[in-house]
Each structure stands twice: as structure tokens, then as C-alpha cells.
Scaffold this motif. Sequence first.
Motif, PDB file in Angstrom:
ATOM      1  N   SER A   9      -2.358 -40.891  22.917  1.00  0.00           N
ATOM      2  CA  SER A   9      -3.522 -41.738  23.192  1.00  0.00           C
ATOM      3  C   SER A   9      -3.904 -41.687  24.668  1.00  0.00           C
ATOM      4  CB  SER A   9      -3.245 -43.189  22.797  1.00  0.00           C
ATOM      5  OG  SER A   9      -2.981 -43.292  21.420  1.00  0.00           O
ATOM      6  N   ASP A  55       0.580 -28.093  12.035  1.00  0.00           N
ATOM      7  CA  ASP A  55       0.358 -28.045  13.489  1.00  0.00           C
ATOM      8  C   ASP A  55       0.270 -26.579  13.871  1.00  0.00           C
ATOM      9  OD1 ASP A  55       0.627 -28.451  16.478  1.00  0.00           O
ATOM     10  OD2 ASP A  55       1.136 -30.491  15.864  1.00  0.00           O
ATOM     11  N   VAL A  65      -3.632 -36.758  14.195  1.00  0.00           N
ATOM     12  CA  VAL A  65      -4.237 -35.933  15.246  1.00  0.00           C
ATOM     13  C   VAL A  65      -5.320 -36.737  15.978  1.00  0.00           C
ATOM     14  CG1 VAL A  65      -5.515 -33.823  15.772  1.00  0.00           C
ATOM     15  CG2 VAL A  65      -3.778 -33.811  13.953  1.00  0.00           C
ATOM     16  N   HIS A 109      -8.167 -29.606  17.083  1.00  0.00           N
ATOM     17  CA  HIS A 109      -8.554 -28.214  17.320  1.00  0.00           C
ATOM     18  C   HIS A 109      -8.792 -27.540  15.984  1.00  0.00           C
ATOM     19  CE1 HIS A 109      -6.184 -29.028  21.034  1.00  0.00           C
ATOM     20  NE2 HIS A 109      -7.292 -28.535  21.530  1.00  0.00           N
ATOM     21  N   LYS A 130       0.664 -28.897  26.191  1.00  0.00           N
ATOM     22  CA  LYS A 130       1.864 -28.656  25.374  1.00  0.00           C
ATOM     23  C   LYS A 130       2.631 -27.452  25.924  1.00  0.00           C
ATOM     24  CE  LYS A 130      -0.253 -31.681  22.618  1.00  0.00           C
ATOM     25  NZ  LYS A 130      -0.359 -33.054  23.171  1.00  0.00           N
TER      26      LYS A 130
HETATM   27  P1  NAD Z   1      -0.025 -35.342  20.535  1.00  0.00           P
HETATM   28  O1  NAD Z   1      -1.183 -34.925  21.355  1.00  0.00           O
HETATM   29  O2  NAD Z   1       1.335 -35.130  21.107  1.00  0.00           O
HETATM   30  O3  NAD Z   1      -0.041 -34.614  19.122  1.00  0.00           O
HETATM   31  C1  NAD Z   1      -1.194 -34.235  18.448  1.00  0.00           C
HETATM   32  C2  NAD Z   1      -0.851 -32.992  17.651  1.00  0.00           C
HETATM   33  O4  NAD Z   1      -1.951 -32.652  16.809  1.00  0.00           O
HETATM   34  C3  NAD Z   1      -0.582 -31.767  18.523  1.00  0.00           C
HETATM   35  O5  NAD Z   1       0.708 -31.271  18.262  1.00  0.00           O
HETATM   36  C4  NAD Z   1      -1.678 -30.788  18.117  1.00  0.00           C
HETATM   37  O6  NAD Z   1      -1.275 -29.441  18.144  1.00  0.00           O
HETATM   38  C5  NAD Z   1      -1.973 -31.257  16.701  1.00  0.00           C
HETATM   39  N1  NAD Z   1      -3.262 -30.799  16.190  1.00  0.00           N
HETATM   40  C6  NAD Z   1      -4.441 -30.580  16.841  1.00  0.00           C
HETATM   41  N2  NAD Z   1      -5.369 -30.127  16.016  1.00  0.00           N
HETATM   42  C7  NAD Z   1      -4.797 -30.012  14.789  1.00  0.00           C
HETATM   43  C8  NAD Z   1      -5.239 -29.576  13.520  1.00  0.00           C
HETATM   44  N3  NAD Z   1      -6.489 -29.146  13.342  1.00  0.00           N
HETATM   45  N4  NAD Z   1      -4.375 -29.599  12.474  1.00  0.00           N
HETATM   46  C9  NAD Z   1      -3.097 -30.025  12.649  1.00  0.00           C
HETATM   47  N5  NAD Z   1      -2.601 -30.449  13.839  1.00  0.00           N
HETATM   48  C10 NAD Z   1      -3.445 -30.444  14.889  1.00  0.00           C
HETATM   49  O7  NAD Z   1      -0.281 -36.880  20.193  1.00  0.00           O
HETATM   50  P2  NAD Z   1       0.604 -38.048  19.509  1.00  0.00           P
HETATM   51  O8  NAD Z   1       1.225 -38.845  20.595  1.00  0.00           O
HETATM   52  O9  NAD Z   1       1.472 -37.536  18.439  1.00  0.00           O
HETATM   53  O10 NAD Z   1      -0.579 -38.930  18.900  1.00  0.00           O
HETATM   54  C11 NAD Z   1      -1.307 -38.461  17.781  1.00  0.00           C
HETATM   55  C12 NAD Z   1      -2.529 -39.328  17.532  1.00  0.00           C
HETATM   56  O11 NAD Z   1      -2.117 -40.675  17.225  1.00  0.00           O
HETATM   57  C13 NAD Z   1      -3.460 -39.444  18.727  1.00  0.00           C
HETATM   58  O12 NAD Z   1      -4.805 -39.479  18.300  1.00  0.00           O
HETATM   59  C14 NAD Z   1      -3.096 -40.790  19.307  1.00  0.00           C
HETATM   60  O13 NAD Z   1      -4.157 -41.345  20.047  1.00  0.00           O
HETATM   61  C15 NAD Z   1      -2.839 -41.566  18.049  1.00  0.00           C
HETATM   62  N6  NAD Z   1      -2.076 -42.815  18.207  1.00  0.00           N
HETATM   63  C16 NAD Z   1      -2.510 -43.882  17.492  1.00  0.00           C
HETATM   64  C17 NAD Z   1      -1.850 -45.079  17.566  1.00  0.00           C
HETATM   65  C18 NAD Z   1      -2.306 -46.240  16.736  1.00  0.00           C
HETATM   66  O14 NAD Z   1      -1.983 -47.390  17.018  1.00  0.00           O
HETATM   67  N7  NAD Z   1      -3.052 -46.002  15.660  1.00  0.00           N
HETATM   68  C19 NAD Z   1      -0.739 -45.202  18.390  1.00  0.00           C
HETATM   69  C20 NAD Z   1      -0.288 -44.087  19.096  1.00  0.00           C
HETATM   70  C21 NAD Z   1      -0.977 -42.886  19.001  1.00  0.00           C
END
Ligand code: NAD
Length: 411
Positions: A40, A217, A263, A268, A379
Motif C-alpha cells: 500500500s 505472479d 494485487v 501489470h 522487487k
Molecule cells: P506487493 O507489491 O508486494 O505485491 C503485489 C504483487 O502483485 C507483486 O508480487 C506483483 O508481481 C503482483 N502482480 C502484479 N500484477 C499482477 C498480475 N497481473 N497478476 C498476478 N500478480 C500480479 O504488495 P502487497 O504488500 O502484497 O499488497 C498487495 C495489495 O494489497 C496492494 O494493493 C496493497 O495496497 C493491498 N493491501 C490492502 C490492505 C487492506 O486493508 N485491504 C492492506 C494491506 C495491503
Amino acid sequence: MKAVCWNGPVDIKVEDVPDPKILNPRDAVVRITATAICGSDLHLYNGFIPTLQKGDILGHEFMGEVMEVGREVKNLRVGQKVVVPFCIACGRCWYCQNELYSLCDNSNPNAWMAEKLFGHSPAGLFGYSHMTGGYAGGQAEYVRVPFADVGPLPVPDGIEDEKVLFLSDIFPTGWMAAENAEIQPGDTVAVWGCGPVGQFAIQSAWMMGAGRVIAIDRFPERLLLAQSWGRAEIIDYEEVDSVIDTLRDMTGGRGPDRCIDAVGMEAHGHTLDALYDKAKQAVRMETDRPHVLREAIMVCRKGGTLSVPGVYGGFIDKFPMGAVMNKGLTIKTGQTHMQRYMRPLLEKVLNGEIDLSKIITHRLDLDDAPGAYATFKKKEDHCIKVVMKPGSNGHAHRHNGSGNGRGDAHA
Ligand code: NAD
Ligand code: ZN
């Protein structure tokens, strides 16, 4: 004190800022012992969340030692170790009474900003723009915690920070993602994104009785962790022509019963719709890139559930509402109702059901934040999760209780 400050997109610095102090009787001041960078935070770093201001202190995943409490905080004592939830909740409004803490009606002093965009305002969040309160975050040496009688979770003395730090956000977030997916015993659950949130969603899906978990991923180390620790079948979306066709094939044409989008707005992809999103977002004609949402909707089995922990900020195009309606899908989403889950999930940690530190790849000092953000964004260096400890380079600072911290939130 030192704090990680946002100066503009992809520009953060560790700066000297005034120490926070108690402003309200229900506040506490916490000395940060460990803090993490979240997916986030990348939406802020990359400039996709409006209403950030130069100098804002980032960070919403943190824990530490209680230094001072306001006169109405009776449940915490000075010196106690606490994990602080990312959403700020008053504990008394209708939403808090119904355990919908991330929708608290009283913790966002800038509610009017969010109301313009969303119709109503969610709760205040630490270090997450002025639209959610302008609260100074916890990527700092100290932080002011409002409504400290409701949020912070005391943890047993002697437990290592990294075993409990992720109770501040991503373990409860992965858990609520699995709960929102309405998993029935034996269900096939597909999880897009093998970042920290995806990894904890996978762990939680098994705990809720999933029969199969399929993780998607493109980063090998993330897919590998999903496969080894997460016991998931994996899809590298760059290695297949179509994730939808692959998932269909893997499920005998039926599609996964439950789909989790871990995601969010910065997906992406190389399909036509993903390129369309990229172009439209670049010229600010679409705020978010909903490529994963579209895939999940199209492949989810009829009558299935789509759970969306991934963060979205605004408006999306080409949303296949016809598929949602005609396939009878359920969509559940939200910022995590942290205070509902922290205590029961701490129990799971303490009785050894899960080791939260499994996802940590980088242990750094707060001073290293600018590089850490860049590494986590790209990453690089097999980065999955960064934990920072202030003063681990040996430059600790003493709290003197002066100043009032950054941010405009006095809730
Ligand atoms: P991160 O950036 O580490 O992981 C995101 C992953 O998504 C990456 O590994 C990336 O390669 C992958 N990705 C990108 N495009 C993709 C696709 N088309 N298909 C499959 N995978 C794909 O982030 P994170 O810390 O794991 O957080 C993930 C999401 O959760 C973010 O949007 C973050 O804002 C959200 N989040 C929400 C809350 C909530 O309260 N709802 C809390 C924390 C995080
Ligand atoms: Zn987070």
C-alpha cells in the motif's frame, strides 16, 4: 526525531522532524522498535493516491514500546510492547460497535475529502494521505497513536518483534481476504499476487479449509514461496498466453470457486486490456489498473466469490459488470477491520500455527528507507518484505516530549 517523509512521487527522505506528543486524553506515544514497508505504501510512493503533501510521514505497519499515555488510556502502561493496527478507530461509533473498524465514523478529521471521492469516508489511517486523516505514520522513531485505548495490541514480553509485527496489517489482511472469499471446505481458491498479502491469504485459505490453492505472479522468488511455504500450485503470468485459459484448464473448465485479488490498482500485464489501462492511467483518464479484477471476474466459477484486499483508489474502465451479474458473483472488499482480528490471530502466532517472519527478506535501519522503497518497488534483490528498525545503525535518539509531530490530524 527521524522520520521517513514523502517529498513527491518516488522521492522520500529520512528527515529530522519534531517529536510527537500527547494531544488528546485517548492518545499514546509509542517508540517504534520495528516498522515495515507495505504494498500500500507503494501506491503513495508511486503517486497514485491523492492528497499527500510534501513532508508527510509515511508508515502504517509498526510496533513499539509505550512511552506516554493520555489520562483516558487505562488499558496500556508505559514500557509495554504493543503492535498498532493501521486503521484508527474510536471504538464507540456505530461502525466500531459493529466491528467494522476500518469504517470508523470518528477517526478521520478530513472526512469531507474522502466524501467527495467515495460518498462516505473510511476511518483515519496512519501515514496514508490527508484524505484519510493526515496522520503522521510509523516509519519514524516515535508516533502518536490516537484512540490508543482501542487499537494497540499488547504482546507478551520477550517475543521477537518480527514474529508479531505483521499483526499490524498484512496477516489480518490476508485472513480477512480469505474470510471474504467465503471459502467452503474443499474449494479451489485462486490468489492473484504473491506479495506479503497474497502469501498470508494463501496461508489463511488453507486454515479455512481450501482444497486447492492456485497462486499467480511473475517473480520467481514469490512464486517459489507460494509453492513451498504456501503449498500452492503456481502460474507465472508471463509464461502463459492467458491466465484465464490456464485457470480454466486447471479446473476442468469450471473456474476457481473463490478468487482473491491481492494485487490492486497497479496490476501489470501484457494483454490488450492491461495495455489500455497503462495508457489511460498515464494520461490520468483512469485512476486504477483493474486488469486482475477483470481476469478474476471472467474466470471465477458461476456463483463464486471474488474477494478484493488489493487497494483501489478511484475509477476503473471496462469493468465486466455483465459477467458479475449474469454469473451471480459475489464481490467483497474493504480495508481490513484490524481490531476485529488482531487478538485471535495473535493466539495463532503464540500457539505456533503460523510463523509470520517467513516472508521477511530485508532487515534494515530506518536510515535505509529511500533505498528500501526503491528495492521493494522494483522487487529487486528478491525482495518480498522489508522490516526497518530505527537506531539499528547505532544512532538512537531520545524522546523529549516536545513539538507536536507532523500532520493535521488532531482527532
Ligand atoms: P506487493 O507489491 O508486494 O505485491 C503485489 C504483487 O502483485 C507483486 O508480487 C506483483 O508481481 C503482483 N502482480 C502484479 N500484477 C499482477 C498480475 N497481473 N497478476 C498476478 N500478480 C500480479 O504488495 P502487497 O504488500 O502484497 O499488497 C498487495 C495489495 O494489497 C496492494 O494493493 C496493497 O495496497 C493491498 N493491501 C490492502 C490492505 C487492506 O486493508 N485491504 C492492506 C494491506 C495491503
Ligand atoms: Zn499495509
